[in-house]
Design a protein around this motif. Structure first.
Motif, short mmCIF file in Angstrom:
data_model
loop_
_atom_site.label_atom_id
_atom_site.label_comp_id
_atom_site.label_asym_id
_atom_site.label_seq_id
_atom_site.Cartn_x
_atom_site.Cartn_y
_atom_site.Cartn_z
N ASP A 121 -46.57 -31.61 -29.16
CA ASP A 121 -46.06 -31.26 -30.49
C ASP A 121 -47.19 -31.14 -31.50
O ASP A 121 -47.16 -30.25 -32.35
CB ASP A 121 -45.05 -32.32 -30.95
CG ASP A 121 -43.80 -32.31 -30.10
OD1 ASP A 121 -43.05 -31.31 -30.16
OD2 ASP A 121 -43.57 -33.28 -29.36
N GLU A 294 -50.18 -19.22 -26.29
CA GLU A 294 -49.28 -19.28 -27.45
C GLU A 294 -48.62 -20.66 -27.55
O GLU A 294 -48.44 -21.20 -28.65
CB GLU A 294 -48.23 -18.19 -27.34
CG GLU A 294 -48.78 -16.78 -27.55
CD GLU A 294 -47.74 -15.71 -27.36
OE1 GLU A 294 -46.60 -16.05 -26.94
OE2 GLU A 294 -48.04 -14.52 -27.60
N GLU A 295 -48.27 -21.24 -26.40
CA GLU A 295 -47.65 -22.56 -26.41
C GLU A 295 -48.64 -23.63 -26.87
O GLU A 295 -48.26 -24.60 -27.52
CB GLU A 295 -47.13 -22.91 -25.01
CG GLU A 295 -45.93 -22.07 -24.58
CD GLU A 295 -45.55 -22.27 -23.13
OE1 GLU A 295 -46.39 -22.81 -22.36
OE2 GLU A 295 -44.43 -21.90 -22.74
N GLY A 298 -49.70 -23.76 -31.26
CA GLY A 298 -48.95 -24.46 -32.29
C GLY A 298 -49.45 -25.88 -32.56
O GLY A 298 -49.72 -26.24 -33.72
N PRO A 299 -49.59 -26.72 -31.52
CA PRO A 299 -50.04 -28.09 -31.77
C PRO A 299 -51.48 -28.18 -32.28
O PRO A 299 -51.80 -29.11 -33.01
CB PRO A 299 -49.90 -28.76 -30.40
CG PRO A 299 -49.75 -27.66 -29.41
CD PRO A 299 -49.12 -26.53 -30.13
N VAL A 301 -52.93 -25.81 -34.26
CA VAL A 301 -52.83 -25.40 -35.67
C VAL A 301 -52.22 -26.52 -36.51
O VAL A 301 -52.67 -26.79 -37.63
CB VAL A 301 -51.99 -24.11 -35.79
CG1 VAL A 301 -51.69 -23.80 -37.26
CG2 VAL A 301 -52.73 -22.94 -35.14
N ALA A 302 -51.21 -27.21 -35.96
CA ALA A 302 -50.59 -28.32 -36.69
C ALA A 302 -51.62 -29.41 -36.99
O ALA A 302 -51.62 -29.99 -38.07
CB ALA A 302 -49.43 -28.89 -35.87
N GLU A 305 -53.85 -28.17 -39.78
CA GLU A 305 -53.15 -28.16 -41.06
C GLU A 305 -53.06 -29.56 -41.66
O GLU A 305 -53.17 -29.71 -42.88
CB GLU A 305 -51.74 -27.58 -40.88
CG GLU A 305 -51.72 -26.08 -40.65
CD GLU A 305 -52.31 -25.29 -41.82
OE1 GLU A 305 -52.02 -25.66 -42.97
OE2 GLU A 305 -53.06 -24.34 -41.57
#
Length: 309
Positions: A121, A294-295, A298-299, A301-302, A305
C-alpha cells in the motif's frame, strides 16, 4: 585506463547520470552525480532529465528507478548485485502471508523487489518510516516488511501493537558484535555510538543515536563529539570523512573475527570499470513488465508524497 575520465566523457556523450549509494566504494561515490540514501536516490531518479540512469547500488534500487522513470534506460553496473534483505522476502511467500491479515495495510521497506512493492500500500525508507507509520490511523493494522529489526524499532517508538512483522533482515546489520562495540567504547570513551535501525535491538540499546543513513551523516556533522563508532555498512565512512575531515570515524566490527569490517558484498560489486563498461555498451538494462511496474508505482509515489507534507 583512466576510468573516471572516460566515465565523465561517456556521461556527457550519452546524457547519462550516475546515482550512487553511500555504501558503495569511495571511488564510485566520487564519480557519481548524486550520492544518497535510498529515499534521496528514489527522489533523484524521479526527477532526473537524463536519458540514461546508471545506478551504482543494488538491484532493487535500479528497479525503483525504472518504476519511476519507465521512459529512461536504467543500467546496473553488476546485474548480480542483489540484496540479502530484499531476498529474505520472496513475493510468492509474502502473498500467502498477507492472506492471514486481509484487513491490514502493507508498508514495505523500499529494500524489496518490485514483486513485493506491487503488493504494497505504501513504501518507506529508514529515513521516513516513522512518518509513514504515523500517517496511518492508530486503529488500522499494519503488515511491515521485510526488516524485522526496523519494524521492531518502529513499534518501540510508536507503541503500535497491531503491527505484524515479516521475518527478514539485512546480513550486514544482523552481524555486528555487541561485545566488540563495547570494547571499542572502552578504548574510545569519548566516542559516540551511532547505529542504523536495521541493527538488532541490543545494539540499538547502547547507541547514542539511531537513524537512517542520511540521519547518521547529519548527526555526526552537527554533534560536538570528535570520535564516532559507526554501526552500519562502512561505505558511509567515506562521506563522513569527506564532510568532517577533523573527526575520527571507527567502523563497528562484525561477529566474525576474520573480517575487518562488515561490508555489503553486493554494494562493493560496483566498480569504476563496471560503470564504464555499462555506459559504453548500455548493457545490464533493467526491464519490468508494465503491469507490475504500474502496481509498484503507487506505493512508491505515496511514499514520496508523504515526504512533502
Amino acid at each position: 585506463m583512466d576510468y573516471a575520465k572516460e566515465i565523465a566523457r561517456l556521461k556527457k556523450e550519452k546524457r547519462a547520470v550516475i546515482l550512487a549509494h553511500y555504501y558503495t566504494r569511495g571511488e564510485v561515490q566520487d564519480v557519481a552525480d548524486f550520492v544518497g540514501d535510498s529515499l534521496a536516490l528514489s527522489e533523484a531518479a524521479a526527477h532526473t532529465d537524463a536519458d540514461i540512469i546508471v545506478f551504482a547500488g543494488v538491484h532493487f534500487m535500479a528497479e525503483t528507478a525504472k518504476v519511476l522513470s519507465p521512459e529512461k534506460k536504467v543500467l546496473l553496473p553488476d546485474i548480480e548485485a542483489g540484496c540479502s534483505l530484499a531476498e529474505s522476502c520472496p513475493a510468492d511467500a509474502f502473498r500467502e502471508f498477507r492472506k492471514q491479515y486481509p484487513d491490514h495495510l502493507v508498508v514495505s521497506y523500499v529494500n524489496t523487489t518490485v514483486g513485493i512493492k506491487a503488493q504494497t500500500d505504501i513504501c518507506c525508507t529508514s529515513t521516513n518510516a516513522l512518518q509513514v507509520i504515523e500517517s496511518i490511523p492508530a486503529e488500522r493494522g499494519i503488515i511491515f516488511a521485510p526488516d524485522r529489526n526496523l519494524g521492531a524499532y518502529l513499534q518501540s517508538l510508536t507503541g503500535r501493537e497491531n503491527m505484524v512483522l515479516w521475518d527478514g533482515a539485512c546480513h550486514v546489520h544482523e552481524e555486528f558484535s555487541l561485545e566488540k562495540i563495547l570494547e571499542l567504547k572502552r578504548l574510545h570513551p569519548q566516542a559516540k555510538i551511532v547505529a542504523h535501525p536495521e541493527c538488532k535491538a541490543y545494539i540499538l540499546a547502547v547507541a547514542d543515536f539511531v537513524g537512517s543513513t542520511s540521519a547518521l551523516l547529519n548527526f555526526c556533522a552537527r554533534d560536538e563529539a570528535q570520535e564516532f563508532i559507526v554501526v552500519t555498512e562502512p561505505g558511509i565512512l567515506h562521506r563522513m570523512q569527506c564532510d568532517n575531515p577533523s573527526k575520527t570515524f571507527i567502523p563497528a566490527p562484525p561477529i566474525d573475527s576474520t573480517c575487518g569490517c562488515n561490508d555489503c558484498v553486493y554494494m562493493k560489486m560496483n566498480t569504476l570499470e563496471k560503470i564504464y563498461a555499462v555506459l559504453r555498451d548500455e548493457s545490464n538494462e533493467i526491464t519490468i513488465p508494465e503491469k507490475e511496474r504500474e502496481e509498484a508505482l503507487g506505493p512508491i509515489v505515496a511514499m514520496l508524497e508523504i515526504g512533502k507534507k
